[in-house]
Each structure stands twice: as C-alpha cells, then as structure tokens.
Scaffold this motif. Sequence first.
Motif, PDB file in Angstrom:
ATOM      1  N   ALA A 115      -3.753 -35.409   1.006  1.00  0.00           N
ATOM      2  CA  ALA A 115      -3.705 -36.508   1.969  1.00  0.00           C
ATOM      3  C   ALA A 115      -2.299 -37.063   2.097  1.00  0.00           C
ATOM      4  CB  ALA A 115      -4.674 -37.612   1.537  1.00  0.00           C
ATOM      5  N   ARG A 116      -1.614 -37.241   0.982  1.00  0.00           N
ATOM      6  CA  ARG A 116      -0.267 -37.802   1.026  1.00  0.00           C
ATOM      7  C   ARG A 116       0.730 -36.861   1.672  1.00  0.00           C
ATOM      8  NH1 ARG A 116       0.567 -39.043  -5.016  1.00  0.00           N
ATOM      9  NH2 ARG A 116       2.689 -39.549  -4.356  1.00  0.00           N
ATOM     10  N   SER A 117       0.529 -35.562   1.486  1.00  0.00           N
ATOM     11  CA  SER A 117       1.440 -34.590   2.110  1.00  0.00           C
ATOM     12  C   SER A 117       1.124 -34.394   3.593  1.00  0.00           C
ATOM     13  CB  SER A 117       1.355 -33.245   1.389  1.00  0.00           C
ATOM     14  OG  SER A 117       0.104 -32.625   1.607  1.00  0.00           O
ATOM     15  N   GLY A 118      -0.083 -34.771   4.008  1.00  0.00           N
ATOM     16  CA  GLY A 118      -0.492 -34.546   5.395  1.00  0.00           C
ATOM     17  C   GLY A 118      -0.732 -33.080   5.702  1.00  0.00           C
ATOM     18  N   ALA A 119      -1.195 -32.321   4.714  1.00  0.00           N
ATOM     19  CA  ALA A 119      -1.382 -30.881   4.892  1.00  0.00           C
ATOM     20  C   ALA A 119      -2.372 -30.576   6.015  1.00  0.00           C
ATOM     21  CB  ALA A 119      -1.852 -30.251   3.582  1.00  0.00           C
ATOM     22  N   GLU A 120      -1.980 -29.695   6.925  1.00  0.00           N
ATOM     23  CA  GLU A 120      -2.851 -29.291   8.030  1.00  0.00           C
ATOM     24  C   GLU A 120      -3.770 -28.138   7.648  1.00  0.00           C
ATOM     25  OE1 GLU A 120      -0.701 -28.432  11.597  1.00  0.00           O
ATOM     26  OE2 GLU A 120       0.534 -30.240  11.481  1.00  0.00           O
ATOM     27  N   LEU A 121      -3.361 -27.366   6.664  1.00  0.00           N
ATOM     28  CA  LEU A 121      -4.116 -26.168   6.282  1.00  0.00           C
ATOM     29  C   LEU A 121      -4.083 -26.039   4.767  1.00  0.00           C
ATOM     30  CD1 LEU A 121      -5.519 -23.481   7.221  1.00  0.00           C
ATOM     31  CD2 LEU A 121      -3.243 -22.440   7.155  1.00  0.00           C
ATOM     32  N   LEU A 122      -5.176 -25.539   4.191  1.00  0.00           N
ATOM     33  CA  LEU A 122      -5.250 -25.282   2.754  1.00  0.00           C
ATOM     34  C   LEU A 122      -5.559 -23.817   2.525  1.00  0.00           C
ATOM     35  CD1 LEU A 122      -5.322 -26.269  -0.206  1.00  0.00           C
ATOM     36  CD2 LEU A 122      -7.768 -26.735   0.118  1.00  0.00           C
ATOM     37  N   SER A 172       4.464 -35.503 -12.229  1.00  0.00           N
ATOM     38  CA  SER A 172       4.155 -36.816 -12.799  1.00  0.00           C
ATOM     39  C   SER A 172       5.414 -37.648 -12.937  1.00  0.00           C
ATOM     40  CB  SER A 172       3.494 -36.656 -14.170  1.00  0.00           C
ATOM     41  OG  SER A 172       2.247 -36.032 -14.051  1.00  0.00           O
ATOM     42  N   GLY A 173       5.278 -38.947 -12.662  1.00  0.00           N
ATOM     43  CA  GLY A 173       6.388 -39.887 -12.830  1.00  0.00           C
ATOM     44  C   GLY A 173       5.956 -41.063 -13.668  1.00  0.00           C
ATOM     45  N   THR A 174       6.836 -41.983 -13.872  1.00  0.00           N
ATOM     46  CA  THR A 174       6.533 -43.119 -14.734  1.00  0.00           C
ATOM     47  C   THR A 174       5.701 -44.178 -14.033  1.00  0.00           C
ATOM     48  OG1 THR A 174       8.613 -44.162 -14.113  1.00  0.00           O
ATOM     49  CG2 THR A 174       8.620 -42.777 -16.066  1.00  0.00           C
ATOM     50  N   THR A 175       5.528 -44.079 -12.744  1.00  0.00           N
ATOM     51  CA  THR A 175       4.748 -45.090 -12.028  1.00  0.00           C
ATOM     52  C   THR A 175       3.257 -44.858 -12.189  1.00  0.00           C
ATOM     53  OG1 THR A 175       4.743 -43.769 -10.007  1.00  0.00           O
ATOM     54  CG2 THR A 175       6.554 -45.341 -10.300  1.00  0.00           C
ATOM     55  N   GLY A 176       2.869 -43.749 -12.780  1.00  0.00           N
ATOM     56  CA  GLY A 176       1.464 -43.455 -12.951  1.00  0.00           C
ATOM     57  C   GLY A 176       0.876 -42.647 -11.810  1.00  0.00           C
ATOM     58  N   ARG A 177       1.642 -42.384 -10.764  1.00  0.00           N
ATOM     59  CA  ARG A 177       1.173 -41.580  -9.641  1.00  0.00           C
ATOM     60  C   ARG A 177       2.210 -40.504  -9.349  1.00  0.00           C
ATOM     61  NH1 ARG A 177      -0.126 -43.503  -3.426  1.00  0.00           N
ATOM     62  NH2 ARG A 177      -1.861 -42.088  -3.040  1.00  0.00           N
ATOM     63  N   PRO A 178       1.816 -39.234  -9.343  1.00  0.00           N
ATOM     64  CA  PRO A 178       2.781 -38.158  -9.101  1.00  0.00           C
ATOM     65  C   PRO A 178       3.525 -38.344  -7.783  1.00  0.00           C
ATOM     66  CG  PRO A 178       0.719 -37.257  -9.888  1.00  0.00           C
ATOM     67  CD  PRO A 178       0.465 -38.703  -9.602  1.00  0.00           C
ATOM     68  N   LYS A 179       4.788 -37.937  -7.784  1.00  0.00           N
ATOM     69  CA  LYS A 179       5.613 -38.011  -6.576  1.00  0.00           C
ATOM     70  C   LYS A 179       5.886 -36.601  -6.063  1.00  0.00           C
ATOM     71  CE  LYS A 179       8.493 -40.538  -8.948  1.00  0.00           C
ATOM     72  NZ  LYS A 179       9.622 -41.350  -9.435  1.00  0.00           N
ATOM     73  N   GLY A 180       5.905 -36.467  -4.742  1.00  0.00           N
ATOM     74  CA  GLY A 180       6.238 -35.179  -4.151  1.00  0.00           C
ATOM     75  C   GLY A 180       7.734 -34.968  -4.140  1.00  0.00           C
ATOM     76  N   VAL A 181       8.173 -33.793  -4.576  1.00  0.00           N
ATOM     77  CA  VAL A 181       9.597 -33.459  -4.629  1.00  0.00           C
ATOM     78  C   VAL A 181       9.922 -32.481  -3.507  1.00  0.00           C
ATOM     79  CG1 VAL A 181      11.459 -32.536  -6.040  1.00  0.00           C
ATOM     80  CG2 VAL A 181       9.598 -33.804  -7.121  1.00  0.00           C
ATOM     81  N   ARG A 182      10.931 -32.810  -2.726  1.00  0.00           N
ATOM     82  CA  ARG A 182      11.300 -32.041  -1.535  1.00  0.00           C
ATOM     83  C   ARG A 182      12.320 -30.946  -1.907  1.00  0.00           C
ATOM     84  NH1 ARG A 182      11.156 -35.107   3.366  1.00  0.00           N
ATOM     85  NH2 ARG A 182      13.246 -34.334   3.822  1.00  0.00           N
ATOM     86  N   GLN A 373       8.415 -39.212   1.174  1.00  0.00           N
ATOM     87  CA  GLN A 373       8.009 -40.504   1.718  1.00  0.00           C
ATOM     88  C   GLN A 373       8.164 -41.656   0.736  1.00  0.00           C
ATOM     89  OE1 GLN A 373       4.005 -39.658   3.142  1.00  0.00           O
ATOM     90  NE2 GLN A 373       4.781 -38.993   5.124  1.00  0.00           N
ATOM     91  N   THR A 374       9.131 -41.559  -0.165  1.00  0.00           N
ATOM     92  CA  THR A 374       9.397 -42.666  -1.080  1.00  0.00           C
ATOM     93  C   THR A 374      10.834 -42.579  -1.562  1.00  0.00           C
ATOM     94  OG1 THR A 374       8.650 -43.821  -3.067  1.00  0.00           O
ATOM     95  CG2 THR A 374       8.681 -41.441  -3.176  1.00  0.00           C
ATOM     96  N   ASP A 375      11.420 -43.700  -1.840  1.00  0.00           N
ATOM     97  CA  ASP A 375      12.789 -43.755  -2.361  1.00  0.00           C
ATOM     98  C   ASP A 375      12.808 -44.746  -3.508  1.00  0.00           C
ATOM     99  OD1 ASP A 375      15.448 -43.814  -2.923  1.00  0.00           O
ATOM    100  OD2 ASP A 375      16.068 -44.758  -1.041  1.00  0.00           O
ATOM    101  N   THR A 376      12.843 -44.203  -4.737  1.00  0.00           N
ATOM    102  CA  THR A 376      12.817 -45.067  -5.912  1.00  0.00           C
ATOM    103  C   THR A 376      14.178 -45.161  -6.596  1.00  0.00           C
ATOM    104  OG1 THR A 376      11.976 -43.153  -7.148  1.00  0.00           O
ATOM    105  CG2 THR A 376      10.364 -44.751  -6.371  1.00  0.00           C
TER     106      THR A 376
END
Length: 512
Positions: A115-122, A172-182, A373-376
């Motif tokens: 959902a977060r990646s907005g994937a159109e196809l799996l 996995s990151g320290t925020t408790g929710r994995p982040k997508g790496v580009r 979609q995030t800048d920490t």
Amino acid sequence: MLLHEILVDAAREVPDRIALIVPAHTPRTPGASGAPTSHAPAGAHTVWTFAELADRSRALAARVARRTSPGARVGILAHNRAEYVAAYYGVPWAGRVLVPLNPRLHPREWADQLARSGAELLLGDADLTARLDRPEGSTLELGEAVADTATDGAEFTAAGDETALTWLLFTSGTTGRPKGVRLTHRSLIAAMRGSLACRPVESDTVVLTPFPLAHVAGYQVPAHHIARRPVVVLHRWDPAELASVVSEFDVTNLSLAPTMIDALLDHVRTGDGLRERIRAISYGASPITPELIRRVDRLLGCALGQGYGMTELSGNAVFLSAADHRPELFAAAGRPGPGVKIRIVDDAGRPLPTGATGEISVRSEQVADGYWQTDTGEFANGWFRTGDLGRLDAEGYLYVLDRKKDVIITGGENVSAREVEAVLRAHPDVRDVAVVGEPDTRWGERVVAVVVPVSGRSIDPDTLVDLCRAHLAGFKVPRRVVFTDALPVTGTGKVSKPTLRARLAEDTPTGR
C-alpha cells in the motif's frame, strides 16, 4: 550503465555460458496452513545460460509493461527461484520499480508495504500471494511472467536513465516502521563494481548464496554477472543441502552470514570435498568472532572476506580482505571500497578526528537516492548517516562499535525494538516494556522483552509471545520474556537499555 544492460551485453558476448543455477530441493514439511515452505517442484534443477536469462527477463519486462503504467511499482512476493532473478532485471528494464517483499514477514506487513509503495502489480508464488486480499487482476504468478519467451516478445520502452529507480527495498528502522529505500541503476551498479574491485572474481569462480533474494544481499547476483560468472542460488538456507550442492556444481565461493558459517561447519565431514573445493567465504550482516575465524581455518582452510554495508548503501561499501584477517584486525570492519568516503561525525554532523567515536557517515555513488516518501534527515549534502557508531584508525580501517539505532540483528535479520514494544504495549496488563538484544552464540542476538506488569496483575509469558506472533514476523517474536518491577531509566526519564542489557547479562531473571 543500466541494470538490464549487464544481461544484454553478457548474452551477446557469452550467450551459452551458464548464468544462474537454482538446485533442486526437498520441500520441508508443510506448516499448519498446509503451505510448503518453498515453491519450486523438487527434483528439477534450473540452469539458465545468459541468453536464456536475458530472454526470460525481456519477456517479463514486456508483460509487466502491458499491465502497468510507466514508473509503476511492481511488488514481488516469492521464495528464492530463478524467475526472481529475471524480475531483478526485467522490472527495471520495463521502466518500472521492483518492490521485493520478505517472505518471512506477516501478511499485514506485506499489505502495508504494498500500500505504501502504491504497487500496481504483484508478482509472486501462489502459496504466498493467496494470503493477501488483492483486487482481481493485480497479481501475476511469477512462473507465468517469464513463460513463452519465443512467442511473447512484445515491444516496450526500456528504461534509459541511470538515476531512475530500480528497486524499492523496505528495511527496519528505529521508528518501528520499515522505510522504503530508493535504489537506482547508478547506486546498484556502483555497489557491484566496488565489490568486484575488493573481491576479485577469477575465471572459474562459481559463487553460491542462500540469502533471500528479497534482501539487498541479492545485489551480488548481478555483480557476478558483470564478471560473466554463474551464481548458485539456494531456495532456502539449509547447511546440509549447501554441502551437497557445492560438490555437484563445482562451487568455489560462498556468501554467508556468520550464523550460517557456524551451522555449515557442523556439517563438514572428512571426505566430503568441502575443504578442497571452497576457496573463499564472504560474510556480513553481523560481526564474526575470533573463535569462528579459527574454526573456519581449522575445518575449511579457506580465505575469509568481510563486507560492511546496508540497504541504504545498495550493498557493501567497506571490505576486510583475506590478507587483513589477522588477530590485530579481527575487530575491524575493513577499509572503504573505491569511490567510498567514510567520516565519523558527532550528533550535529560535524566531522570528528581520527580515532574518535561517533556516527559513521558515508559518501559514494552507491548511496541510495533517499527514503520513499519520507525525509528523516539521514541523507543530507551527499552524505548518508548510517546510525551506526564507529571509529576510523590512522590506517583507514573502520571499526563498527555499536548501533546508534535501536535495532536488534538476529540471524542476519533486522528487528526494530520499538515495533515489538508497540505490540506488547497493546496488552492490557502491560504497564511498560523494553525490548533488547541478548547475545546468542548461533543467531548473534535474540530478542528479549523485559516487561513491567500492571500492579497486582500476573501475565502468562506465552500470551505475550502469541500476541507478537499474531502481528509480527517469526524472527521478531521475543525468544525470552522477563518480568521486572521497574525499568532502569536515565536522568531524563528515558529507559537505559545499556543498563538493562548489563542486568540481563549478570543474572537470569525468571521468565519464559
């Protein structure tokens, strides 16, 4: 260079040379759901030449292009198999972005990342994708995606920009929710070339990897294809299977985590040929102990090479060569690869002098393009702040001393302590909780939950474990639950995890 050009060039230069081997395997006993732990049928080796891999990757690119829009994200949820490697190349070839999902995660985690990646196809294995609620037509079985290469050569517009995204890997990151790496064509190719420069590939090298292709460690597959050498990919990690595969396919080099090396050495037997065949083992994911280094030397007598890296670096960026595996450097991670600059910085990002301890910061073409979609703040002014604490000595060797980020590494998998804590705090009888890593001889670390119950309440530790298992991947579930009246805190009221780890090391409180 673009990722698919590795295949195009190899197929033109050495079309009949073997590129990929996925050995037959014996499926494990089905779990409670009845689903096997591996997808491909037993009894059939998959052996593809560079020409065959290029054809299948091109066919996959055409099918993906017909079903998605330019730049679309395409998820992949599958066990290790040959078609996965075709997706490595084929999805970016079509100008789309591959989003690998770790098969070991919980279906809720797969759904969240899709959902977060907005994937159109799996793309995926049916036994895995069936566990997701997807709209009709949005899923394609991976085997079908590479079938009929001769009759399905539809035209498509290939990717043409080195800065374009290729893979979107969640970590996995320290925020408790994995982040997508580009990751981009440029960052991945830079990482591959750096690894080849620091770990030269010989004309007869055959490397074997058991790592999940959903991990950034998979970058070593196309890296060896740059060198026009075959890669053996295991369906799953099994030391006994690995030992037999080494002999059957003339494997010369292994890529393993230290926990895997330890398990493999338990299977070394006189006359099995491992000592004669294995020339080198490359390792990473966690530190190695001097005792394990000596055991490798005694039982296999092969060279060792360490790599320090992460998803945000598109692979390994620091290398400890075989020649550097001597007692005075056992604690070192190595020296930066070509084009990689390392500096140690303070909390404000200011460079520290040689020998000082601070956060490891990296600058290189192989640094990812940032988070999805995030800048920490980790990517700034061309430098990536890793979150690891370390120091550089006068000779340029990097020492990784600790993790600034609150991440536990167990068996090569990253576990966010905060993510586990959030699940445990949902239990009505838990007043407070802290999750830490505890040293483990086999897995490097194991997840331990230290729980403060609500006053007057008693909690069955199995209930807490079951709660975690219902929401998290298996490797994130605590292996031990310890109860205490209060957590140690700092002067500012924060939980002191170093103090907590020290207390756990001193005694063994009651618990599961």
